[in-house]
Design an enzyme around this catalytic site. Structure first.
Site, PDB file in Angstrom:
ATOM      1  N   ASP A 375       0.840  -1.197   0.000  1.00 40.23           N
ATOM      2  CA  ASP A 375       0.000   0.000   0.000  1.00 40.23           C
ATOM      3  C   ASP A 375       0.881   1.255   0.000  1.00 40.23           C
ATOM      4  OD1 ASP A 375      -2.288   1.566   0.139  1.00 40.23           O
ATOM      5  OD2 ASP A 375      -3.174   0.397   1.755  1.00 40.23           O
ATOM      6  N   GLU A 378       2.864   5.138  -3.885  1.00 41.31           N
ATOM      7  CA  GLU A 378       3.155   6.246  -4.799  1.00 41.31           C
ATOM      8  C   GLU A 378       4.537   6.902  -4.577  1.00 41.31           C
ATOM      9  OE1 GLU A 378      -0.910   5.311  -4.120  1.00 41.31           O
ATOM     10  OE2 GLU A 378       0.464   6.276  -2.738  1.00 41.31           O
ATOM     11  N   ASP A 445      -7.860   4.488  -3.473  1.00 43.19           N
ATOM     12  CA  ASP A 445      -8.971   4.767  -2.558  1.00 43.19           C
ATOM     13  C   ASP A 445     -10.070   5.567  -3.261  1.00 43.19           C
ATOM     14  OD1 ASP A 445      -7.462   3.460  -0.714  1.00 43.19           O
ATOM     15  OD2 ASP A 445      -6.803   5.253   0.338  1.00 43.19           O
TER      16      ASP A 445
END
Length: 663
Positions: A375, A378, A445
């Protein structure tokens, strides 16, 4: 001016060195440096076998030919700049650098100096008004053809910049530069911008079909592994299973109900502090026993790992001392403040990658956990000030887009060293080359809305064209879904149907009805969201969801074959219509239906209270409706029935007839 060095064609002038060389079948790598030497970098491109090329030099002109692609270089007599044009084997122009446009004196390769020796680079090309463009990764927009789009070359939560574009004119181009920047596909000019870089670097290929272009690109940047068998079925997830018994009981209930399930996911904050890379013993007392029981049920356990290191983590001081952390250029040494003040580990540093893997191996892998949810990849900075962070490899603004690729590599390299094969890890972002490290990208998300659902279809199709064939979404959307809402239940059903025809089918979300969690000492742990199992949404919805879970299971041989194609040829699993039918101009315009492999046409319903929709059936094939068994001639638009429990799906010719009637 021009010279041949081995199989490279080199031009020098006005302080610039331009190098064009073959880089795989029908492809060139193009690099240019200002007042310096060409640098060898391997951000995404893999070394290729040396191949013979044809090179010709004639005064102010030169050319280099590699199979079906030819580059022609012409030096302007007045400015002494060099202009490059690319042609296919038929002599048809594919792409041409921007010329000077007369007295405007424009530059196709503009190096604007930055104090310290680097450059802000703009590479400009002439725009063809008839061209259609696809790929570029994952952007949250309901747009498939990217012509006339202006795209940020940077990662954000739910945005993955993978700068490979496929043109309807018959070429593909990879902007082989991990700098933060921008791509503009304007009507008057196409521009690629790197805010900070040392040189120009891109790769271009020619092909007669989208599939041949995709194959060349996969050979240049790497192929996905073969998807393991547990990647073909249904994955269960929620925010979040907060203790061992709760997670196991959900898995047991799936088995009691006889429902097919391959993977269950243990989401974030199962740890004491971010960066501890281990279970919190109070809530997960015996991880090995948990993994073993799941395996005995035929279920794999996936565990979330975040790249953040909390300032209070047991590993923070050591990692800071060893320079294994991202360093903000200015301000306090904090990158994010969710769930504690933290910084990211530096995935560009091989020592940091080894450190993180060693911790995860000891605390997860050695307990039988061989699937990781990477997760925040980025990475998701608290503020996206891209010029305020520095890595071992360089400043974030110059190389930061490669971070998610190296985050995936952290675990891939470690798992390969342990002898594991067919590696897949779920990751929230990617860059060019991520696919070779087993990256299964999901779309972040996103909200639980019909608008978000429509955006995911375009995002997934463009992600596949960008060379990331393993892609999925949070079925139902991540945030805003209320299981008691009739409207959300309809959205969930339609999303679930779409998910059954995605590369990986995974249910996830932060559903309403938040539950506060406390430790034995009274301190508060992170909350848990509402129930998100297939039986959590009412008696009317449940049998529909089960039907599509079972359909996915029956499709397993077909999905396995698609995974083999992705592994061998770089083919995306979900494909824009033009990928299979490039000869039909209309197929280049369609963005609300797609092909799941070569044989299954999928037309998802993406509007509330819609019970029918228009579908185009390409010519030169017969199409069998999966629901009714009716057969249609191709080359026509039809109106397909789509009651809530049916997604319009059509089988090409006589393919997959064993599926007929299952929905």
């Amino acid at each position: 001016m021009y010279q041949r060095v081995g199989n490279q064609l080199i031009w020098q002038g006005n302080g610039e060195t331009l190098c064009i060389e073959p880089w795989g079948k029908d492809s060139f790598r193009v690099r240019s440096a200002m007042m310096g030497e060409i640098i060898d970098t391997d951000f995404a491109l893999l070394a290729q076998e040396v191949c013979e090329v044809e090179i010709g030099i004639d005064g102010s002109e030169a050319f280099i030919r590699n199979g079906n692609i030819k580059a022609v270089l012409k030096q302007n007599d007045w400015t002494k700049n060099c202009l490059v044009s690319y042609y296919n084997q038929e002599g048809r122009l594919l792409l041409q650098e921007l010329d000077g446009h007369g007295c405007l004196n424009l530059s196709a390769r503009k190096f604007k100096p930055i104090i310290g020796g680097d450059f802000r680079l703009t590479a400009s090309f002439e725009s063809d008004d008839t061209e259609k463009l696809y790929g570029m990764g994952q952007y949250q927009q309901d747009i498939l053809n990217l012509k006339y789009c202006n795209l940020e070359l940077a990662h954000r939560n739910s945005q993955a910049s993978v700068p490979f574009v496929l043109s309807s004119l018959g070429y593909g181009l990879l902007w082989h530069n991990p700098a933060v920047g921008r791509a503009s596909f304007g009507r008057n000019v196409t521009e690629w911008v790197a805010e900070s870089t040392k040189q120009l670097d891109y790769w271009i290929t020619a092909g007669d079909t989208p599939a041949s272009i995709q194959a060349n690109y996969a050979n240049a940047t790497g192929h996905v592994p073969m998807m393991p068998e547990y990647g073909l079925g249904f994955w269960q997830c929620k925010l979040r299973y907060w203790n061992q018994e709760q997670l196991l009981e959900v898995a047991r209930e799936y088995k009691r109900r006889g429902l097919p399930i391959d993977v269950i996911v243990c989401d974030f904050f199962h740890w004491p502090k971010m960066g501890d890379f281990r279970f919190e013993e109070e809530f997960f007392p015996d991880p090995k026993a948990m993994a073993d029981e799941l395996k005995s049920m035929g279920i794999e356990l996936m565990v979330s790992v975040w790249p953040q290191i909390d300032l209070e983590s047991e590993n923070f001081a050591e990692m800071r001392q060893k320079n294994l952390l991202v360093k903000p250029e200015m301000g306090v040494n904090i990158c994010m403040r969710f769930g504690g003040e933290s910084v990211f580990y530096d995935a560009t540093n091989p020592e940091a990658r080894k450190y993180v893997w060693d911790k995860c191996k000891k605390n997860y892998y050695d307990s039988g956990i061989q699937l990781f949810w990477l997760d925040e990849a980025e990475p998701e900075y608290g503020v996206y000030d891209f010029d305020n962070y520095r890595y071992k490899m360089g400043p974030n603004v110059q190389i930061g887009n490669v971070y998610p690729q190296l985050f995936s590599r952290t675990f891939y390299d470690g798992m390969v060293a342990e002898g594991q094969q067919n590696i897949v890890n779920l990751v929230r972002c990617a860059w060019a080359g991520s696919q070779r490290y087993g990256a299964l990208v999901w779309s972040g998300d996103i909200h639980s809305s019909w608008t978000a659902l429509r955006r995911q279809v375009c995002a997934g199709l463009n992600m596949g064209i960008a060379g990331i064939p393993w892609w999925t979404t949070d079925i139902g959307g991540f945030s805003g879904g209320d299981p008691e809402s009739e409207s959300f239940r309809k959205l969930l059903v339609r999303w679930f149907q779409f998910g059954a025809f995605c590369p990986v089918m995974r249910l996830h979300g932060d559903r309403k009805s938040m539950q506060n969690i406390y430790r034995k000492d009274g301190s508060e742990a992170l909350f848990s969201g509402g129930d998100n199992e297939v039986w959590s949404f009412g008696e009317e919805v449940y049998p529909i969801l089960v039907k599509y879970m079972n359909l996915r299971e029956v499709m397993r041989p077909y999905t396995r074959r698609l995974m083999e194609e992705a592994h061998e040829n770089g083919s995306p699993l979900i494909r824009p219509m033009f990928y299979e039918f490039p000869q039909e101009e209309y197929c280049w315009e369609l963005q609300d239906q797609y092909m799941f492999g070569a044989d299954i046409l999928v037309a998802p319903v993406m509007e509330e209270d819609v019970c029918e929709r228009e579908v185009y059936l390409p010519a030169e094939a017969k199409w069998t409706e999966l629901h009714s068994g009716l057969v249609y001639e191709g080359g026509q638009r039809i109106t397909a029935a789509a009651p809530l429990d049916v997604i319009p799906v059509f089988l090409k010719n006589d393919a997959c007839r064993d599926l007929i009637g299952l929905i």
